[in-house]
Design a protein around this motif. Structure first.
Motif, PDB file in Angstrom:
ATOM      1  N   LEU A 139      -7.831   9.310   0.725  1.00  0.00           N
ATOM      2  CA  LEU A 139      -7.121  10.131  -0.249  1.00  0.00           C
ATOM      3  C   LEU A 139      -7.935  11.380  -0.583  1.00  0.00           C
ATOM      4  O   LEU A 139      -8.662  11.437  -1.574  1.00  0.00           O
ATOM      5  CB  LEU A 139      -6.840   9.305  -1.502  1.00  0.00           C
ATOM      6  CG  LEU A 139      -6.099   7.978  -1.256  1.00  0.00           C
ATOM      7  CD1 LEU A 139      -5.867   7.248  -2.564  1.00  0.00           C
ATOM      8  CD2 LEU A 139      -4.789   8.206  -0.511  1.00  0.00           C
ATOM      9  N   THR A 140      -7.802  12.398   0.262  1.00  0.00           N
ATOM     10  CA  THR A 140      -8.581  13.629   0.094  1.00  0.00           C
ATOM     11  C   THR A 140      -7.743  14.814  -0.365  1.00  0.00           C
ATOM     12  O   THR A 140      -8.297  15.847  -0.728  1.00  0.00           O
ATOM     13  CB  THR A 140      -9.263  14.003   1.428  1.00  0.00           C
ATOM     14  OG1 THR A 140      -8.256  14.241   2.421  1.00  0.00           O
ATOM     15  CG2 THR A 140     -10.186  12.879   1.894  1.00  0.00           C
ATOM     16  N   ALA A 145      -1.510  12.486  -1.083  1.00  0.00           N
ATOM     17  CA  ALA A 145      -2.017  11.174  -1.479  1.00  0.00           C
ATOM     18  C   ALA A 145      -0.909  10.188  -1.853  1.00  0.00           C
ATOM     19  O   ALA A 145      -0.942   9.028  -1.410  1.00  0.00           O
ATOM     20  CB  ALA A 145      -3.020  11.320  -2.621  1.00  0.00           C
ATOM     21  N   PRO A 146       0.096  10.567  -2.670  1.00  0.00           N
ATOM     22  CA  PRO A 146       1.137   9.581  -3.020  1.00  0.00           C
ATOM     23  C   PRO A 146       1.865   9.013  -1.806  1.00  0.00           C
ATOM     24  O   PRO A 146       2.084   7.793  -1.722  1.00  0.00           O
ATOM     25  CB  PRO A 146       2.079  10.381  -3.927  1.00  0.00           C
ATOM     26  CG  PRO A 146       1.218  11.434  -4.533  1.00  0.00           C
ATOM     27  CD  PRO A 146       0.268  11.819  -3.435  1.00  0.00           C
ATOM     28  N   SER A 147       2.249   9.868  -0.874  1.00  0.00           N
ATOM     29  CA  SER A 147       2.958   9.367   0.306  1.00  0.00           C
ATOM     30  C   SER A 147       2.039   8.518   1.179  1.00  0.00           C
ATOM     31  O   SER A 147       2.484   7.526   1.786  1.00  0.00           O
ATOM     32  CB  SER A 147       3.528  10.533   1.115  1.00  0.00           C
ATOM     33  OG  SER A 147       2.499  11.378   1.594  1.00  0.00           O
ATOM     34  N   MET A 148       0.760   8.867   1.256  1.00  0.00           N
ATOM     35  CA  MET A 148      -0.187   8.056   2.031  1.00  0.00           C
ATOM     36  C   MET A 148      -0.340   6.679   1.405  1.00  0.00           C
ATOM     37  O   MET A 148      -0.386   5.663   2.114  1.00  0.00           O
ATOM     38  CB  MET A 148      -1.541   8.757   2.113  1.00  0.00           C
ATOM     39  CG  MET A 148      -1.540  10.038   2.945  1.00  0.00           C
ATOM     40  SD  MET A 148      -3.188  10.793   3.058  1.00  0.00           S
ATOM     41  CE  MET A 148      -4.025   9.617   4.114  1.00  0.00           C
ATOM     42  N   LEU A 158       4.867  -5.375   4.845  1.00  0.00           N
ATOM     43  CA  LEU A 158       5.746  -5.681   5.970  1.00  0.00           C
ATOM     44  C   LEU A 158       5.012  -6.374   7.117  1.00  0.00           C
ATOM     45  O   LEU A 158       5.579  -7.234   7.792  1.00  0.00           O
ATOM     46  CB  LEU A 158       6.422  -4.410   6.476  1.00  0.00           C
ATOM     47  CG  LEU A 158       7.439  -3.776   5.514  1.00  0.00           C
ATOM     48  CD1 LEU A 158       8.121  -2.591   6.174  1.00  0.00           C
ATOM     49  CD2 LEU A 158       8.475  -4.797   5.059  1.00  0.00           C
ATOM     50  N   GLN A 159       3.747  -6.001   7.337  1.00  0.00           N
ATOM     51  CA  GLN A 159       2.995  -6.642   8.421  1.00  0.00           C
ATOM     52  C   GLN A 159       2.171  -7.826   7.946  1.00  0.00           C
ATOM     53  O   GLN A 159       1.582  -8.542   8.760  1.00  0.00           O
ATOM     54  CB  GLN A 159       2.090  -5.620   9.114  1.00  0.00           C
ATOM     55  CG  GLN A 159       2.840  -4.493   9.800  1.00  0.00           C
ATOM     56  CD  GLN A 159       1.956  -3.704  10.752  1.00  0.00           C
ATOM     57  OE1 GLN A 159       1.254  -4.285  11.586  1.00  0.00           O
ATOM     58  NE2 GLN A 159       1.976  -2.381  10.628  1.00  0.00           N
ATOM     59  N   SER A 160       2.125  -8.022   6.621  1.00  0.00           N
ATOM     60  CA  SER A 160       1.360  -9.125   6.036  1.00  0.00           C
ATOM     61  C   SER A 160      -0.072  -9.160   6.572  1.00  0.00           C
ATOM     62  O   SER A 160      -0.579 -10.202   6.988  1.00  0.00           O
ATOM     63  CB  SER A 160       2.052 -10.467   6.304  1.00  0.00           C
ATOM     64  OG  SER A 160       1.449 -11.498   5.529  1.00  0.00           O
ATOM     65  N   ARG A 161      -0.691  -7.978   6.526  1.00  0.00           N
ATOM     66  CA  ARG A 161      -2.083  -7.879   6.972  1.00  0.00           C
ATOM     67  C   ARG A 161      -2.798  -6.856   6.098  1.00  0.00           C
ATOM     68  O   ARG A 161      -2.163  -6.043   5.420  1.00  0.00           O
ATOM     69  CB  ARG A 161      -2.157  -7.476   8.446  1.00  0.00           C
ATOM     70  CG  ARG A 161      -2.015  -8.666   9.390  1.00  0.00           C
ATOM     71  CD  ARG A 161      -2.393  -8.333  10.805  1.00  0.00           C
ATOM     72  NE  ARG A 161      -2.702  -9.540  11.556  1.00  0.00           N
ATOM     73  CZ  ARG A 161      -2.135  -9.882  12.705  1.00  0.00           C
ATOM     74  NH1 ARG A 161      -1.208  -9.103  13.245  1.00  0.00           N
ATOM     75  NH2 ARG A 161      -2.480 -10.990  13.326  1.00  0.00           N
ATOM     76  N   PRO A 162      -4.133  -6.864   6.089  1.00  0.00           N
ATOM     77  CA  PRO A 162      -4.879  -5.981   5.187  1.00  0.00           C
ATOM     78  C   PRO A 162      -4.781  -4.513   5.553  1.00  0.00           C
ATOM     79  O   PRO A 162      -4.575  -4.149   6.718  1.00  0.00           O
ATOM     80  CB  PRO A 162      -6.325  -6.493   5.304  1.00  0.00           C
ATOM     81  CG  PRO A 162      -6.377  -7.198   6.617  1.00  0.00           C
ATOM     82  CD  PRO A 162      -5.015  -7.775   6.841  1.00  0.00           C
ATOM     83  N   VAL A 163      -4.921  -3.670   4.522  1.00  0.00           N
ATOM     84  CA  VAL A 163      -4.983  -2.214   4.691  1.00  0.00           C
ATOM     85  C   VAL A 163      -6.196  -1.704   3.936  1.00  0.00           C
ATOM     86  O   VAL A 163      -6.790  -2.408   3.113  1.00  0.00           O
ATOM     87  CB  VAL A 163      -3.690  -1.527   4.178  1.00  0.00           C
ATOM     88  CG1 VAL A 163      -2.493  -1.958   5.007  1.00  0.00           C
ATOM     89  CG2 VAL A 163      -3.472  -1.808   2.700  1.00  0.00           C
ATOM     90  N   TYR A 164      -6.544  -0.447   4.207  1.00  0.00           N
ATOM     91  CA  TYR A 164      -7.817   0.120   3.721  1.00  0.00           C
ATOM     92  C   TYR A 164      -7.538   1.479   3.088  1.00  0.00           C
ATOM     93  O   TYR A 164      -6.957   2.361   3.725  1.00  0.00           O
ATOM     94  CB  TYR A 164      -8.761   0.253   4.921  1.00  0.00           C
ATOM     95  CG  TYR A 164     -10.131   0.825   4.665  1.00  0.00           C
ATOM     96  CD1 TYR A 164     -11.154   0.044   4.144  1.00  0.00           C
ATOM     97  CD2 TYR A 164     -10.419   2.149   5.016  1.00  0.00           C
ATOM     98  CE1 TYR A 164     -12.438   0.563   3.977  1.00  0.00           C
ATOM     99  CE2 TYR A 164     -11.694   2.674   4.851  1.00  0.00           C
ATOM    100  CZ  TYR A 164     -12.701   1.875   4.318  1.00  0.00           C
ATOM    101  OH  TYR A 164     -13.954   2.388   4.161  1.00  0.00           O
ATOM    102  N   ILE A 165      -7.923   1.643   1.826  1.00  0.00           N
ATOM    103  CA  ILE A 165      -7.698   2.893   1.112  1.00  0.00           C
ATOM    104  C   ILE A 165      -9.026   3.402   0.559  1.00  0.00           C
ATOM    105  O   ILE A 165      -9.706   2.691  -0.197  1.00  0.00           O
ATOM    106  CB  ILE A 165      -6.693   2.709  -0.044  1.00  0.00           C
ATOM    107  CG1 ILE A 165      -5.320   2.310   0.505  1.00  0.00           C
ATOM    108  CG2 ILE A 165      -6.585   3.987  -0.877  1.00  0.00           C
ATOM    109  CD1 ILE A 165      -4.274   2.053  -0.563  1.00  0.00           C
TER     110      ILE A 165
END
Length: 629
Positions: A139-140, A145-148, A158-165
């Motif tokens: 988020l730079t 940033a909101p859409s990201m 939806l993929q039931s897997r981890p994400v990184y922010i």
């Protein structure tokens, strides 16, 4: 809400909208400002003793709630949690990992900052996480940033897997547009192409109608794919003989007459395996073809007779593979169109075993008898009730727990591939918190009664969607595993979470002993006074609102007395029951499984058999790869 809000407010508000009511993590100087926005968003701060346990807990929370969040500091914090995130990826748990990172000015100048490697490379940890997450957002830019955030969170669910922010410190207070928060995040599953889907449905139904000896295997990814209800309906409507894998245990109603426990291949009953291998149709739902989950690859069926239902693909008969098809609407259409009059009527199959009948047939245990691994897991099933969440740690609990006889509406969490020892203690804290959050949110709008139980209102990826949550959180863990992550007890007590722990004290790493080194010192652990742990971690024995119950059982009589106590059955606070077992005792299935693992570890080739189609190498990598797709 103002049209312009702080970036951190947007992030946590969106998480709350998705159902995150508690956030796990550890404070650090790069995330402290962001933490100020958690409580105003209506989210509780958990506060964990370390990042690894926080990651395990977030994983457990996500498996129950459908999404979870974890926040750590850059570098040291995120690397401490990466083992947990690896497990979340491998076993499909939806975790949002938020990392507080240094200010962009420092990153761009490549300043030698603390928690970095000192080489000016601030992307190295993000690059690591890109391998273990399905979406990433740095988020730079306030305009994007909101859409990201929205796109990343959507992929998590939806993929039931981890994400990184990544949230740089100088971006926390940056103003962003709040307009998108007026609308729910779009979590709809894309529709399949109608004509293409119809052709698949008819092909699958034709295979079902033509079969003479069908069989259903429900695997662990069924829950993560959000198709638990469809799988359960398929089992009930067809009446086909059904088993689960160990990873999938608890997903379908085990009280159905056509449910026959876990299919364990070479580690199971010998009457079962040849019958399954003679089936002319096997429906595998949400399969995970790992060595542990398939008992050394011995339960992977012949692709020629198999239909595998994955998230976005279906494999039929080893020759037809349909991709870009979403399994939930596909299964729904199959169920809507199925003609019961055309279902096969085959001759009675052999007695494959019914877990409930097997429990009732057990010889009564002698009160002074030693508690044995072979029957403990069945006998303890009388303690369970509908609505319970049950977790089994890697080792004798996860193998033995495959013999549980589960009531309807019970959720079981075990590990099917990652097998990180100590995971379940942290996960049980997260699961207990998710259960409490669900109960609190629902009971604010209606009264909870046995006739009106809490039902999880979770995103479509939720492992527990359409499950009731009015029971207890119960953990089975060994002494060696508990020592790995014992600080999670502090997190549990700090948040006053109801948790019942059956601690199997068999003096060390039993599963490792059976693999190699039965008498070796490296498989020993230091004996602890486990029942003193609640007091050490600050529990107040005089706090009536959070009772601490500790018990020990060295024989069957003591165990039956303990589980019959009202305090233990209620499980309102922290309950620890230390169960003593023999050091060199293990379930028979574990002995067979580790023998296979020991052969592979030594480089021995798996045994070869021959059938009417030629040689079959059981447990071969080739067979596993073909079946896994």
């Amino acid at each position: 809400m103002s049209e312009q809000i702080d970036l951190a407010e947007y992030l946590f508000t969106r998480l709350r909208q998705l159902g995150v009511e508690s956030i796990h993590g550890v404070p650090g100087d790069y995330n402290l400002q962001a933490l100020d926005y958690i409580e105003p968003a209506g989210i509780s701060w958990v506060g964990n003793a370390n990042e690894l346990n926080a990651g395990y807990a977030a994983d457990g929370y996500g498996r129950i709630k459908g999404i979870s969040a974890l926040i750590t500091a850059f570098g040291v914090g995120e690397l401490s949690a990466i083992n947990a995130i690896g497990g979340s990826y491998a076993e499909m748990s939806p975790v949002v990992h938020i990392v507080g990172t240094p200010p962009l000015t420092a990153q761009n100048a490549r300043i030698c900052l603390h928690h970095s490697l000192g080489d000016g490379n601030f992307r190295i940890f993000a690059d690591m996480y890109a391998k273990l997450t399905v979406a990433q957002a740095n988020l730079t830019d306030p305009s994007t940033a909101p859409s990201m955030i929205d796109n990343t969170l959507r992929q998590c669910v939806l993929q039931s897997r981890p994400v990184y922010i990544e949230l740089p410190t100088n971006m926390v207070k940056q103003k962003v547009s709040a307009r998108s928060l007026k609308f729910p995040l779009n979590l709809s599953i894309p529709h399949n192409d109608e004509g293409f889907e119809d052709a698949e449905v008819e092909l699958i139904l034709a295979r079902i109608y033509a079969s003479k000896q069908p069989f259903i295997i429900v695997d662990g990814f069924t829950a993560a794919l959000g198709i638990t209800a469809e799988a359960d309906e398929l089992v009930r409507v067809t009446g086909f003989p059904t088993s689960t894998t160990s990873f999938g245990k608890g997903i379908v109603n085990e009280s159905y007459p056509n449910f026959h426990g876990i299919y364990a291949g070479e580690a199971g009953k010998q009457v079962y395996r040849p019958w399954v291998e003679s089936c002319d149709l096997i429906l595998r739902i949400g399969p995970l073809s790992s060595d542990v989950n398939t008992y050394g690859f011995t339960t992977i069926p012949n692709p020629k007779y198999t239909i595998d239902f994955h998230r976005n693909s279906v494999e039929i008969g080893g020759t037809n593979s349909f991709t870009n098809v979403h399994v939930k609407p596909l299964l729904r259409k199959i169920l809507d169109r199925i003609d019961k009059s055309k279902l096969p009527r085959y001759d009675p199959y052999p007695d494959l075993g019914n877990p409930r009948q097997q429990l009732e047939a057990l010889t009564p245990a002698k009160t002074d008898g030693v508690i044995d691994q072979e029957t403990f897991w069945q006998r303890i099933s009388t303690f369970f009730r509908s609505g319970d969440i049950i977790l089994t740690e890697t080792g004798t609990p996860s193998i033995g727990g495959r013999d549980f006889v589960l009531p309807p509406q019970t959720t079981l969490i075990n590990s099917g591939i990652w097998l990180s020892i100590g995971y379940m203690l942290g996960a049980s804290q997260g699961a207990a918190l998710a259960q409490r959050d669900i109960i609190r949110s629902v009971t604010t709008t209606h009264t909870l009664t046995p006739e009106n139980p809490v039902t999880a209102d979770a995103p479509p990826s939720s492992r527990s969607s359409q499950r009731t949550f009015s029971g207890r959180t119960i953990l089975f863990i060994g002494d060696g595993s508990l020592q790995m992550t014992v600080q999670s007890l502090s997190d549990t007590i700090h948040n006053k979470l109801p948790l019942t722990i059956f601690l199997i004290n068999n003096d060390g790493y039993t599963i490792e002993r059976f693999i190699h080194g039965m008498k070796a010192l490296y498989n020993d652990v230091q004996p602890w006074n486990y029942l003193h742990a609640p007091i050490y971690f600050g529990a107040d024995p005089n706090d009536a609102s959070y009772p601490i119950v500790t018990r020990r059982a060295a024989n069957w009589g003591e165990l039956f007395h303990v589980i019959g106590e009202k305090e233990v059955q209620e499980g309102k606070g922290l309950t620890i029951v230390e169960v003593f077992m023999e050091r060199e005792d293990a379930p028979d299935a574990l002995k067979k499984l580790v023998a296979s693992a020991a052969r592979r570890n030594s480089g021995q080739a798996p045994p070869t058999e021959t059938n009417e189609e030629g040689p079959v190498r059981r447990g071969s990598d080739e067979k596993m790869i073909k079946a896994a797709g």
